[in-house]
Design an enzyme around this catalytic site. Sequence first.
Site, short mmCIF file in Angstrom:
data_model
loop_
_atom_site.label_atom_id
_atom_site.label_comp_id
_atom_site.label_asym_id
_atom_site.label_seq_id
_atom_site.Cartn_x
_atom_site.Cartn_y
_atom_site.Cartn_z
N VAL A 254 1.02 -1.12 0.21
CA VAL A 254 -0.08 -0.05 -0.13
C VAL A 254 0.94 1.34 0.15
O VAL A 254 0.69 2.16 -0.58
CB VAL A 254 -0.95 0.00 1.03
CG1 VAL A 254 -1.70 1.15 1.23
CG2 VAL A 254 -1.86 -1.23 0.81
N TYR A 255 1.93 1.24 0.73
CA TYR A 255 2.91 2.36 0.91
C TYR A 255 3.71 2.54 -0.55
O TYR A 255 3.49 3.72 -0.82
CB TYR A 255 3.79 2.15 1.82
CG TYR A 255 4.87 3.19 2.06
CD1 TYR A 255 4.55 4.55 2.33
CD2 TYR A 255 6.41 2.82 1.93
CE1 TYR A 255 5.60 5.37 2.42
CE2 TYR A 255 7.63 3.76 1.99
CZ TYR A 255 6.87 5.22 2.03
OH TYR A 255 8.00 6.23 2.37
N ALA A 256 3.91 1.46 -1.24
CA ALA A 256 4.73 1.50 -2.55
C ALA A 256 3.64 2.19 -3.26
O ALA A 256 3.85 2.88 -4.19
CB ALA A 256 5.16 0.17 -3.01
#
Length: 253
Positions: free
Chosen positions: A160-162
């Site tokens: 999700v961060y990426a």
Amino acid sequence: MKNTEKTPEKKTDVALVTGASRGIGRAIAARLAREGHAVLVNYASNEPQAAEVVREITQAGGRALAVRADVSKPDEVKHLFDVAERTWGPVTVLVNNAGVGQHQETIAQTSDALYERIMSINVRGTFNTLREASQRMPAGSRIVNVSTSVVGTLNPGYAVYAASKAAVETMSRVFANELRGRDIRVNVVAPGPAATELFFEGKSQELIDAIIKRAPMERLGTVEDMVRVVAFLVGEESGWVHGQVLRVNGGMV
């Protein structure tokens, strides 16, 4: 004959650094202040830390003001630009550093709340500041958005961060094209693992050592490694650099 012409006053270079109360954002704010920028130190919740950043800058002879704002909220982003304009003039340097990370949770483990928080701050927050910047930043301005090298390394547990930072990179490059003819430069810095409080949080020494070994330079980055690149992109020496993503990660792939 006496020359009575007045020398034009140099306009104030006003920098807005989001998420500037600690870590890389704090160091960026300090560096820009040393280089003569008036700096708006944005923070989301930690007023004492933001006040300390301002105190350090002003004691060193710089100009700084701390302003609370949640970048995921359009009205609060507008307030940031309003305060800057009332205090010093239009924002000419925008560094989108505010962001939320993720600590090794697979997609299956990621809660709706975490997903919403990451996307809200990282993606919507950048969108809000860029949209406001498009209406208010004058010619000659510079924008630096902060991404992550995880976009390229594809580490498990950071999906999700990426994804949120991949959105930032794509949005930045499109925005750079949308500003054609306006003399506003837009670039992205994508740091690799850096020795910050946030990086060490929740990690075992074994994991830290493994991360260090992944980069050919076999060390963690430093805050100064990142700050130097931001300073370059904000400065005149990068005048022909536009719409680029610079991965500052010691060669990690």
